[in-house]
Design an enzyme around this catalytic site. Structure first.
Site, PDB file in Angstrom:
ATOM      1  N   GLU A  74      63.439  42.756  53.846  1.00 49.04           N
ATOM      2  CA  GLU A  74      64.728  42.747  53.166  1.00 49.04           C
ATOM      3  C   GLU A  74      64.577  42.461  51.680  1.00 49.04           C
ATOM      4  O   GLU A  74      65.256  43.056  50.849  1.00 49.04           O
ATOM      5  CB  GLU A  74      65.664  41.732  53.822  1.00 49.04           C
ATOM      6  CG  GLU A  74      66.243  42.198  55.145  1.00 49.04           C
ATOM      7  CD  GLU A  74      67.045  43.494  55.002  1.00 49.04           C
ATOM      8  OE1 GLU A  74      67.635  43.728  53.927  1.00 49.04           O
ATOM      9  OE2 GLU A  74      67.063  44.271  55.961  1.00 49.04           O
ATOM     10  N   TYR A 157      74.137  39.128  51.531  1.00 45.29           N
ATOM     11  CA  TYR A 157      73.596  40.264  52.272  1.00 45.29           C
ATOM     12  C   TYR A 157      72.344  39.877  53.057  1.00 45.29           C
ATOM     13  O   TYR A 157      72.230  40.172  54.250  1.00 45.29           O
ATOM     14  CB  TYR A 157      73.263  41.439  51.336  1.00 45.29           C
ATOM     15  CG  TYR A 157      72.403  42.444  52.052  1.00 45.29           C
ATOM     16  CD1 TYR A 157      72.967  43.357  52.930  1.00 45.29           C
ATOM     17  CD2 TYR A 157      71.010  42.410  51.930  1.00 45.29           C
ATOM     18  CE1 TYR A 157      72.177  44.226  53.663  1.00 45.29           C
ATOM     19  CE2 TYR A 157      70.219  43.286  52.650  1.00 45.29           C
ATOM     20  CZ  TYR A 157      70.801  44.193  53.513  1.00 45.29           C
ATOM     21  OH  TYR A 157      70.026  45.034  54.247  1.00 45.29           O
ATOM     22  N   ASP A 175      75.087  46.823  52.895  1.00 47.40           N
ATOM     23  CA  ASP A 175      74.265  47.305  51.795  1.00 47.40           C
ATOM     24  C   ASP A 175      74.880  48.590  51.265  1.00 47.40           C
ATOM     25  O   ASP A 175      75.947  49.029  51.710  1.00 47.40           O
ATOM     26  CB  ASP A 175      72.805  47.476  52.230  1.00 47.40           C
ATOM     27  CG  ASP A 175      72.548  48.791  52.944  1.00 47.40           C
ATOM     28  OD1 ASP A 175      73.498  49.332  53.564  1.00 47.40           O
ATOM     29  OD2 ASP A 175      71.407  49.276  52.899  1.00 47.40           O
ATOM     30  N   CYS A 237      76.250  66.787  56.747  1.00 47.08           N
ATOM     31  CA  CYS A 237      77.336  66.510  57.694  1.00 47.08           C
ATOM     32  C   CYS A 237      77.105  67.176  59.052  1.00 47.08           C
ATOM     33  O   CYS A 237      77.580  66.665  60.072  1.00 47.08           O
ATOM     34  CB  CYS A 237      78.672  66.964  57.116  1.00 47.08           C
ATOM     35  SG  CYS A 237      79.167  66.042  55.625  1.00 47.08           S
TER      36      CYS A 237
END
Length: 329
Positions: A74, A157, A175, A237
């Site tokens: 992270e 976060y 995020d 998409c």
């Protein structure tokens, strides 16, 4: 960030009680009536199913990574792409497999091992977190969200990400990738605001499954969807599991009409000069003279400003006689 959690592939989804929230036709961020807005299990089920099939096999997602591996990933993945993180991450965990291993080293060694990942203050913050974990928690990354948040260098976060991805807890993990997915699929806009808003946090909490394990999977899956499919540019998409429900696609993909999106430049900036100065110090295992640093950048005022900034940030330690080194304490 790339959600560091191993995707399960065979366990059925627990009952998702947030599906009831979608029956009201309420906007979870504002409470206004928006009957066409997808919510709850309408999004959870297809996104998690997609994640089970398409999630990348990354080292911090494997069980052996543990909470420390998740935390390291992270820190490294903040503003840095996966392909640059992978080699540094693997070298880091091989050298410092537990927080106590890193805590025993000088902070300058963390800066040295950080290499060219950029934003090297993250290395100092990770070292500080390792020291605190060793001193306060016996060397084990805490599972309690409040204890995570109390560690140096850990913000909203990162605390939520570690609690969710390492310990399968129920937290909203926001995020850039997740915010973009929610902006498009639910809010119907191309991009989220430049900075995370209270409305985005309310929306993320409203979309969380009640079941903790499912919530952790949802956090990982929505993040991966933003990283691989619903990208900032050239979104695909036709590969998206929720394209049929996506408010932005159904609205005809209106172009962004908010504040200009912040771009990042590097060439010629103080960041570039700082990077060049740090590179000299990383490669040297003894103090280096001012002349060696002066040689890396032609403009003396900018060079001095960058060096002063590195000293102020604790990334460089000045010594007597015009010598410099990475921080020793």
């Amino acid at each position: 960030m790339t959600a560091p959690t191993k995707p399960p592939h065979s366990t059925p989804l627990p009952h998702d009680r947030t599906a009831a929230s979608g029956a009201t036709g309420q906007d979870p961020a504002s409470g206004s009536a928006r009957g066409a807005q997808p919510q709850g299990a309408e999004l959870h089920v297809p996104v998690i199913a997609w994640f089970d099939q398409h999630a990348r096999d990354l080292p911090w997602r494997r069980p052996e990574a543990g909470a420390w591996g998740v935390m390291v990933s992270e820190f490294m993945l903040q503003q840095t792409p996966v392909n640059r993180v992978l080699p540094v991450y693997e070298q880091w965990l091989a050298r410092w497999p537990r927080p106590a291993d890193l805590a025993r080293e000088a902070p300058g060694e963390a800066v040295r091992a950080w290499g060219r990942l950029g934003y090297p203050r993250r290395a100092l913050r990770l070292h500080g977190a390792a020291v605190a974990i060793t001193e306060r928690h016996g060397g084990d990354v805490p599972s309690d969200h409040a204890q995570l948040l109390a560690l140096p260098g850990i913000g909203e976060y990162t605390a939520a990400a570690v609690a969710s991805f390492a310990y399968e807890q129920r937290h909203a993990v926001l995020d850039t990738n997740v915010r973009r997915v929610f902006a498009r699929a639910v809010t119907g806009v191309q991009y989220p605001p430049n900075a995370t808003t209270a409305a985005e946090r309310r929306l993320a909490r409203a979309l969380l499954p009640e079941d903790e394990r499912t919530a952790a999977r949802w956090a990982a899956a929505s993040m991966e969807l933003g990283a691989l499919v619903c990208t900032a540019k050239n979104e695909t998409c036709h590969r998206c599991p929720i394209a049929a429900q996506c408010a932005w696609r159904l609205a005809g993909k209106p172009e962004h009409d908010g504040p200009p999106r912040r771009g990042q430049t590097y060439a010629g900036t103080d960041r570039q000069v700082r990077g060049k100065l740090l590179a000299v110090l990383r490669e040297a295992h003894a103090p280096v003279p001012q002349a060696a640093l002066d040689a890396v950048w032609h403009e003396p005022i900018q060079r001095a400003r960058a060096l002063d900034g590195l000293v102020a940030d604790g990334l460089v330690e000045p010594l007597a006689g015009g010598m410099y080194r990475l921080p020793s304490a």
